[in-house]
Design a protein around this motif. Structure first.
Motif, mmCIF file in Angstrom:
data_model
loop_
_atom_site.group_PDB
_atom_site.id
_atom_site.type_symbol
_atom_site.label_atom_id
_atom_site.label_comp_id
_atom_site.label_asym_id
_atom_site.label_seq_id
_atom_site.Cartn_x
_atom_site.Cartn_y
_atom_site.Cartn_z
ATOM 1 N N PRO A 49 0.784 -1.239 0.000
ATOM 2 C CA PRO A 49 0.000 0.000 0.000
ATOM 3 C C PRO A 49 0.818 1.293 0.000
ATOM 4 C CG PRO A 49 -0.912 -1.572 1.561
ATOM 5 C CD PRO A 49 0.387 -2.139 1.076
ATOM 6 N N VAL A 50 2.053 1.257 0.511
ATOM 7 C CA VAL A 50 2.866 2.483 0.541
ATOM 8 C C VAL A 50 3.587 2.738 -0.776
ATOM 9 C CG1 VAL A 50 3.216 2.386 3.032
ATOM 10 C CG2 VAL A 50 4.892 1.320 1.518
ATOM 11 N N LEU A 51 3.462 1.843 -1.740
ATOM 12 C CA LEU A 51 4.215 1.960 -2.989
ATOM 13 C C LEU A 51 3.884 3.233 -3.757
ATOM 14 C CD1 LEU A 51 6.176 0.765 -5.045
ATOM 15 C CD2 LEU A 51 4.270 -0.528 -6.007
ATOM 16 N N LEU A 76 17.481 15.662 1.402
ATOM 17 C CA LEU A 76 16.754 14.890 0.382
ATOM 18 C C LEU A 76 17.399 13.522 0.159
ATOM 19 C CD1 LEU A 76 15.904 17.627 -2.282
ATOM 20 C CD2 LEU A 76 14.516 16.806 -0.385
ATOM 21 N N GLY A 77 18.725 13.461 0.247
ATOM 22 C CA GLY A 77 19.404 12.170 0.114
ATOM 23 C C GLY A 77 19.012 11.200 1.215
ATOM 24 N N VAL A 78 18.929 11.700 2.447
ATOM 25 C CA VAL A 78 18.525 10.846 3.576
ATOM 26 C C VAL A 78 17.075 10.392 3.411
ATOM 27 C CG1 VAL A 78 18.086 10.847 6.061
ATOM 28 C CG2 VAL A 78 20.218 11.780 5.185
ATOM 29 N N ILE A 79 16.192 11.314 3.007
ATOM 30 C CA ILE A 79 14.778 10.955 2.819
ATOM 31 C C ILE A 79 14.643 9.907 1.714
ATOM 32 C CG2 ILE A 79 12.512 11.809 2.095
ATOM 33 C CD1 ILE A 79 13.253 14.476 3.470
ATOM 34 N N ALA A 80 15.366 10.089 0.612
ATOM 35 C CA ALA A 80 15.310 9.124 -0.488
ATOM 36 C C ALA A 80 15.814 7.752 -0.042
ATOM 37 C CB ALA A 80 16.123 9.626 -1.677
ATOM 38 N N LEU A 81 16.854 7.734 0.778
ATOM 39 C CA LEU A 81 17.378 6.468 1.296
ATOM 40 C C LEU A 81 16.339 5.780 2.191
ATOM 41 C CD1 LEU A 81 19.932 4.779 1.102
ATOM 42 C CD2 LEU A 81 20.801 5.980 3.118
ATOM 43 N N ALA A 82 15.632 6.561 3.006
ATOM 44 C CA ALA A 82 14.583 5.992 3.862
ATOM 45 C C ALA A 82 13.441 5.422 3.018
ATOM 46 C CB ALA A 82 14.061 7.057 4.818
ATOM 47 N N ILE A 83 13.040 6.145 1.972
ATOM 48 C CA ILE A 83 11.973 5.648 1.082
ATOM 49 C C ILE A 83 12.402 4.342 0.428
ATOM 50 C CG2 ILE A 83 10.771 6.106 -1.097
ATOM 51 C CD1 ILE A 83 10.656 9.060 -0.247
ATOM 52 N N ALA A 84 13.637 4.298 -0.068
ATOM 53 C CA ALA A 84 14.137 3.073 -0.702
ATOM 54 C C ALA A 84 14.120 1.910 0.281
ATOM 55 C CB ALA A 84 15.550 3.297 -1.242
ATOM 56 N N GLY A 85 14.467 2.183 1.529
ATOM 57 C CA GLY A 85 14.469 1.126 2.539
ATOM 58 C C GLY A 85 13.072 0.600 2.842
ATOM 59 N N VAL A 86 12.129 1.514 3.047
ATOM 60 C CA VAL A 86 10.760 1.107 3.393
ATOM 61 C C VAL A 86 10.114 0.323 2.250
ATOM 62 C CG1 VAL A 86 8.431 1.981 3.861
ATOM 63 C CG2 VAL A 86 10.390 2.962 5.065
ATOM 64 N N VAL A 87 10.154 0.886 1.055
ATOM 65 C CA VAL A 87 9.516 0.217 -0.085
ATOM 66 C C VAL A 87 10.286 -1.051 -0.460
ATOM 67 C CG1 VAL A 87 8.805 0.457 -2.495
ATOM 68 C CG2 VAL A 87 8.530 2.373 -0.934
ATOM 69 N N GLY A 88 11.611 -1.011 -0.360
ATOM 70 C CA GLY A 88 12.412 -2.188 -0.687
ATOM 71 C C GLY A 88 12.126 -3.365 0.224
ATOM 72 N N VAL A 89 12.018 -3.107 1.530
ATOM 73 C CA VAL A 89 11.716 -4.192 2.476
ATOM 74 C C VAL A 89 10.324 -4.758 2.223
ATOM 75 C CG1 VAL A 89 11.257 -4.674 4.916
ATOM 76 C CG2 VAL A 89 13.332 -3.447 4.262
ATOM 77 N N ALA A 90 9.338 -3.879 2.017
ATOM 78 C CA ALA A 90 7.964 -4.345 1.768
ATOM 79 C C ALA A 90 7.889 -5.153 0.478
ATOM 80 C CB ALA A 90 7.018 -3.152 1.713
ATOM 81 N N THR A 91 8.601 -4.702 -0.547
ATOM 82 C CA THR A 91 8.612 -5.423 -1.826
ATOM 83 C C THR A 91 9.324 -6.762 -1.701
ATOM 84 O OG1 THR A 91 8.577 -3.331 -3.028
ATOM 85 C CG2 THR A 91 9.314 -5.260 -4.241
ATOM 86 N N ALA A 92 10.429 -6.787 -0.979
ATOM 87 C CA ALA A 92 11.167 -8.040 -0.786
ATOM 88 C C ALA A 92 10.319 -9.065 -0.046
ATOM 89 C CB ALA A 92 12.464 -7.773 -0.032
#
Length: 195
Positions: A49-51, A76-92
């Protein structure tokens, strides 16, 4: 370092665009044990759902990164890294464990049955499409762009927003040559740049 900024911006925009596209595509095909062997297509936005909102945020970060100053580049780099982590874990989790909970919203909409246990009893089989893997790749690209931003942001040239500053803010740096933008700024202030 102009190329470094462009690479980071393009990486974030590409990852965000892939995430948004992926959220509308079928991630899981679910076959129900309801006698008719009904097959349902579960889109990425239901599986994770967060995708959609976080992919849109990644697009916005990429666009903003092209004009912000040094301090905001790191933010913005830190925020982008956090987004990648959240969506990446959920997708994995969807990609490697294929939980029934990822199909719950679609199955509930189609059958009116809710609850993970009831849906588990109703689902006879599930199969993945390539879209979760594509999305995971997009999150790796987003994480790489974010890390690249954090490592190289200090060496980027001044923000593209320099030409929008008022005359009090736009002082010509003596360490660099006078360029066309500076000439236009001089003309805007009433000075003749040809003299």
């Amino acid at each position: 370092m102009r190329r470094a900024r462009s690479l980071a911006v393009v990486g974030m925009l590409l990852a965000g665009a892939l995430g948004v596209i992926s959220s509308t595509q079928t991630w899981i095909d679910v076959t129900l044990a309801d006698g008719a062997q009904q097959t349902l297509a579960v889109p990425g936005s239901d599986a994770v759902p967060v995708l959609t909102p976080l992919s849109l945020a990644a697009l916005a970060l990429g666009a903003a990164l092209s004009i912000v100053g040094r301090v905001l580049r790191y933010v913005l780099g830190v925020i982008a890294l956090a987004i990648a982590g959240v969506v990446g874990v959920a997708t994995a989790q969807v990609l490697f464990t294929l939980p029934v909970s990822a199909t719950a919203a679609t199955v509930s909409d189609a059958t009116g049955i809710s609850g993970v246990d009831a849906i588990s009893d109703l689902v006879s089989s599930m199969s993945l499409t390539p879209w979760p893997a594509i999305t995971l790749l997009a999150e790796v690209i987003l994480a790489a762009a974010a890390l690249f931003t954090l490592v190289t942001a200090r060496r980027w040239q001044g923000s593209a927003g320099r030409k929008y500053r008022t005359s009090g803010d736009a002082s010509t740096d003596a360490s660099r040559p006078h360029d066309a933008i500076d000439s236009w700024d001089d003309l805007s202030r009433g000075a003749d740049p040809t003299t």
